[in-house]
Design a protein around this motif. Structure first.
Motif, mmCIF file in Angstrom:
data_model
loop_
_atom_site.group_PDB
_atom_site.id
_atom_site.type_symbol
_atom_site.label_atom_id
_atom_site.label_comp_id
_atom_site.label_asym_id
_atom_site.label_seq_id
_atom_site.Cartn_x
_atom_site.Cartn_y
_atom_site.Cartn_z
ATOM 1 N N GLY A 196 0.659 -1.226 -0.103
ATOM 2 C CA GLY A 196 0.052 0.017 -0.126
ATOM 3 C C GLY A 196 1.001 1.158 0.071
ATOM 4 N N ASP A 197 0.392 2.400 0.730
ATOM 5 C CA ASP A 197 1.002 3.696 0.782
ATOM 6 C C ASP A 197 2.158 3.450 1.715
ATOM 7 O OD1 ASP A 197 1.444 6.004 0.064
ATOM 8 O OD2 ASP A 197 -0.141 6.917 1.194
ATOM 9 N N TYR A 198 3.017 4.199 1.488
ATOM 10 C CA TYR A 198 4.254 4.491 2.548
ATOM 11 C C TYR A 198 4.150 5.527 3.448
ATOM 12 C CZ TYR A 198 5.605 8.438 -0.728
ATOM 13 O OH TYR A 198 5.781 9.460 -1.397
ATOM 14 N N GLU A 199 4.979 5.451 4.649
ATOM 15 C CA GLU A 199 4.901 6.477 5.708
ATOM 16 C C GLU A 199 5.435 7.752 5.066
ATOM 17 O OE1 GLU A 199 3.394 6.638 8.708
ATOM 18 O OE2 GLU A 199 2.368 4.643 8.111
ATOM 19 N N ASN A 200 4.938 8.819 5.305
ATOM 20 C CA ASN A 200 5.854 10.205 4.912
ATOM 21 C C ASN A 200 6.278 10.958 6.250
ATOM 22 O OD1 ASN A 200 6.427 11.997 2.926
ATOM 23 N ND2 ASN A 200 4.610 13.054 3.173
ATOM 24 N N GLN A 201 7.373 10.140 6.644
ATOM 25 C CA GLN A 201 7.775 10.639 7.876
ATOM 26 C C GLN A 201 8.240 12.169 7.816
ATOM 27 O OE1 GLN A 201 10.474 7.446 8.937
ATOM 28 N NE2 GLN A 201 8.794 5.991 9.490
ATOM 29 N N THR A 202 9.271 12.352 6.921
ATOM 30 C CA THR A 202 9.911 13.498 6.853
ATOM 31 C C THR A 202 9.288 14.627 5.968
ATOM 32 O OG1 THR A 202 11.360 13.009 5.112
ATOM 33 C CG2 THR A 202 12.321 12.571 7.431
ATOM 34 N N ALA A 203 8.376 14.016 5.108
ATOM 35 C CA ALA A 203 7.728 15.097 3.974
ATOM 36 C C ALA A 203 8.565 15.172 2.862
ATOM 37 C CB ALA A 203 7.054 16.196 4.375
ATOM 38 N N ASN A 204 9.928 14.730 2.941
ATOM 39 C CA ASN A 204 10.816 15.043 1.879
ATOM 40 C C ASN A 204 10.564 14.337 0.596
ATOM 41 O OD1 ASN A 204 12.160 16.825 3.269
ATOM 42 N ND2 ASN A 204 13.528 15.267 4.270
ATOM 43 N N LEU A 205 10.257 13.010 0.669
ATOM 44 C CA LEU A 205 9.878 12.211 -0.473
ATOM 45 C C LEU A 205 8.618 12.728 -1.381
ATOM 46 C CD1 LEU A 205 10.530 9.804 -2.370
ATOM 47 C CD2 LEU A 205 9.521 8.234 -0.839
ATOM 48 N N ARG A 206 7.664 13.027 -0.651
ATOM 49 C CA ARG A 206 6.503 13.500 -1.393
ATOM 50 C C ARG A 206 6.960 14.996 -1.845
ATOM 51 N NH1 ARG A 206 2.804 10.450 2.046
ATOM 52 N NH2 ARG A 206 1.932 8.927 0.544
ATOM 53 N N SER A 207 7.749 15.660 -0.927
ATOM 54 C CA SER A 207 8.196 17.162 -1.593
ATOM 55 C C SER A 207 8.814 16.982 -2.920
ATOM 56 C CB SER A 207 8.679 17.562 -0.702
ATOM 57 O OG SER A 207 7.936 18.048 0.646
ATOM 58 N N SER A 208 9.546 15.819 -3.131
ATOM 59 C CA SER A 208 10.514 15.629 -4.114
ATOM 60 C C SER A 208 9.900 15.403 -5.556
ATOM 61 C CB SER A 208 11.624 14.697 -3.927
ATOM 62 O OG SER A 208 11.240 13.347 -3.877
ATOM 63 N N VAL A 209 8.386 15.052 -5.271
ATOM 64 C CA VAL A 209 7.786 14.486 -6.455
ATOM 65 C C VAL A 209 7.264 15.989 -7.140
ATOM 66 C CG1 VAL A 209 5.524 13.526 -7.178
ATOM 67 C CG2 VAL A 209 6.771 12.394 -5.291
ATOM 68 N N GLY A 210 7.352 15.817 -8.457
ATOM 69 C CA GLY A 210 7.045 16.965 -9.159
ATOM 70 C C GLY A 210 7.153 16.678 -10.761
ATOM 71 N N TYR A 211 6.626 17.754 -11.484
ATOM 72 C CA TYR A 211 6.982 17.604 -12.847
ATOM 73 C C TYR A 211 7.516 18.675 -13.551
ATOM 74 C CZ TYR A 211 3.070 20.707 -14.026
ATOM 75 O OH TYR A 211 2.198 21.912 -14.219
ATOM 76 N N PHE A 212 8.165 18.570 -14.789
ATOM 77 C CA PHE A 212 8.632 19.703 -15.617
ATOM 78 C C PHE A 212 8.268 19.189 -17.011
ATOM 79 C CE2 PHE A 212 11.370 18.558 -11.898
ATOM 80 C CZ PHE A 212 11.896 19.864 -11.472
ATOM 81 N N VAL A 213 7.788 20.499 -17.788
ATOM 82 C CA VAL A 213 7.524 20.558 -18.919
ATOM 83 C C VAL A 213 8.480 21.277 -19.593
ATOM 84 C CG1 VAL A 213 5.710 21.386 -20.926
ATOM 85 C CG2 VAL A 213 5.089 20.399 -18.598
ATOM 86 N N LEU A 214 9.199 20.650 -20.701
ATOM 87 C CA LEU A 214 10.496 21.115 -21.403
ATOM 88 C C LEU A 214 10.085 21.348 -22.880
ATOM 89 C CD1 LEU A 214 11.787 19.342 -18.842
ATOM 90 C CD2 LEU A 214 13.763 19.835 -19.941
ATOM 91 N N LYS A 215 10.658 22.385 -23.570
ATOM 92 C CA LYS A 215 10.690 22.083 -24.886
ATOM 93 C C LYS A 215 11.858 22.374 -25.416
ATOM 94 C CE LYS A 215 9.263 25.031 -28.746
ATOM 95 N NZ LYS A 215 8.886 26.381 -29.363
ATOM 96 N N ASP A 216 12.775 21.588 -26.162
ATOM 97 C CA ASP A 216 14.071 21.620 -26.637
ATOM 98 C C ASP A 216 15.013 21.741 -25.428
ATOM 99 O OD1 ASP A 216 12.781 21.233 -29.158
ATOM 100 O OD2 ASP A 216 12.841 23.433 -29.442
ATOM 101 N N GLY A 217 14.774 21.067 -24.356
ATOM 102 C CA GLY A 217 15.580 20.956 -23.085
ATOM 103 C C GLY A 217 15.499 22.317 -22.143
ATOM 104 N N ILE A 218 14.486 23.091 -22.423
ATOM 105 C CA ILE A 218 14.519 24.410 -21.757
ATOM 106 C C ILE A 218 12.888 24.243 -20.764
ATOM 107 C CG2 ILE A 218 14.011 26.982 -21.687
ATOM 108 C CD1 ILE A 218 15.639 26.960 -24.258
ATOM 109 N N ILE A 219 13.029 24.272 -19.807
ATOM 110 C CA ILE A 219 11.848 24.304 -18.794
ATOM 111 C C ILE A 219 10.910 25.405 -19.196
ATOM 112 C CG2 ILE A 219 11.000 24.354 -16.218
ATOM 113 C CD1 ILE A 219 13.599 23.367 -15.513
ATOM 114 N N ILE A 220 9.599 25.049 -19.241
ATOM 115 C CA ILE A 220 8.652 26.067 -19.534
ATOM 116 C C ILE A 220 7.556 26.092 -18.772
ATOM 117 C CG2 ILE A 220 9.098 26.295 -22.209
ATOM 118 C CD1 ILE A 220 6.701 24.453 -22.833
#
Length: 171
Positions: A56-80
């Motif tokens: 199931g779900d993991y413990e989020n003891q420090t909040a760092n792991l969930r804080s490190s989850v994100g997304y980036f949209v890039l166009k030709d290698g540049i973050i937009i």
């Protein structure tokens, strides 16, 4: 007496650029939408089949792991566009992971779980972002096909290379 156009080449170019911007904006919106849903699902610990991730779900003891989850949209290698929020350590880890991913030509949606122990947590039978990555791929495919059909009905020929569109990774 020849045929004389009632338009200028500049006007044709302007219309082509307008069409290009419409297509580009549509692609970016689709990738943003899929990225946002990826992050929401990962942070909420999307419930999935117990046979796939029996613990199931993991413990989020420090909040760092969930804080490190994100997304980036890039166009030709540049973050937009990007979304990564939470603890300073988690954000830094997510952004650092982006630097390890090779730049490509075109558009990319990159989903990350940047803490160095993210893959270790998954190897223990917990879900961090694996199932969310699969869902994002399905969503992007569906949304791009819908967008392609809509644009083709308007007379634009649009096609996508799904093999190079999405890269999702954990550390």
């Amino acid at each position: 007496m020849g045929i004389m156009p009632k338009f200028k080449n500049v006007e044709v170019l302007k219309e082509l650029q307008k069409g290009y911007r419409t297509i580009e904006n549509g692609i970016i919106r689709i990738l943003q939408r899929a990225g946002e849903q990826f992050v929401i699902d990962a942070r909420d610990g999307m419930k999935i089949s117990p046979s796939a991730f029996p613990k199931g779900d993991y413990e989020n003891q420090t909040a760092n792991l969930r804080s490190s989850v994100g997304y980036f949209v890039l166009k030709d290698g540049i973050i937009i566009d990007n979304m990564i929020e939470g603890t300073a350590e988690g954000i830094a880890a997510g952004r650092a992971l982006l630097g390890t991913i090779p730049n490509k030509t075109g558009y990319q949606l990159i989903g990350v779980a940047g803490m160095d122990y993210a893959s270790h947590v998954e190897s223990k039978g917990y879900n961090v972002i694996t199932s969310q990555a699969d869902v994002a791929l399905v969503n992007i495919n569906r949304l791009l096909n819908k967008f392609k059909d809509r644009m083709n009905k308007k007379g634009a020929h649009v096609d996508f290379d799904m093999d190079n569109l999405v890269l999702t990774t954990t550390r």
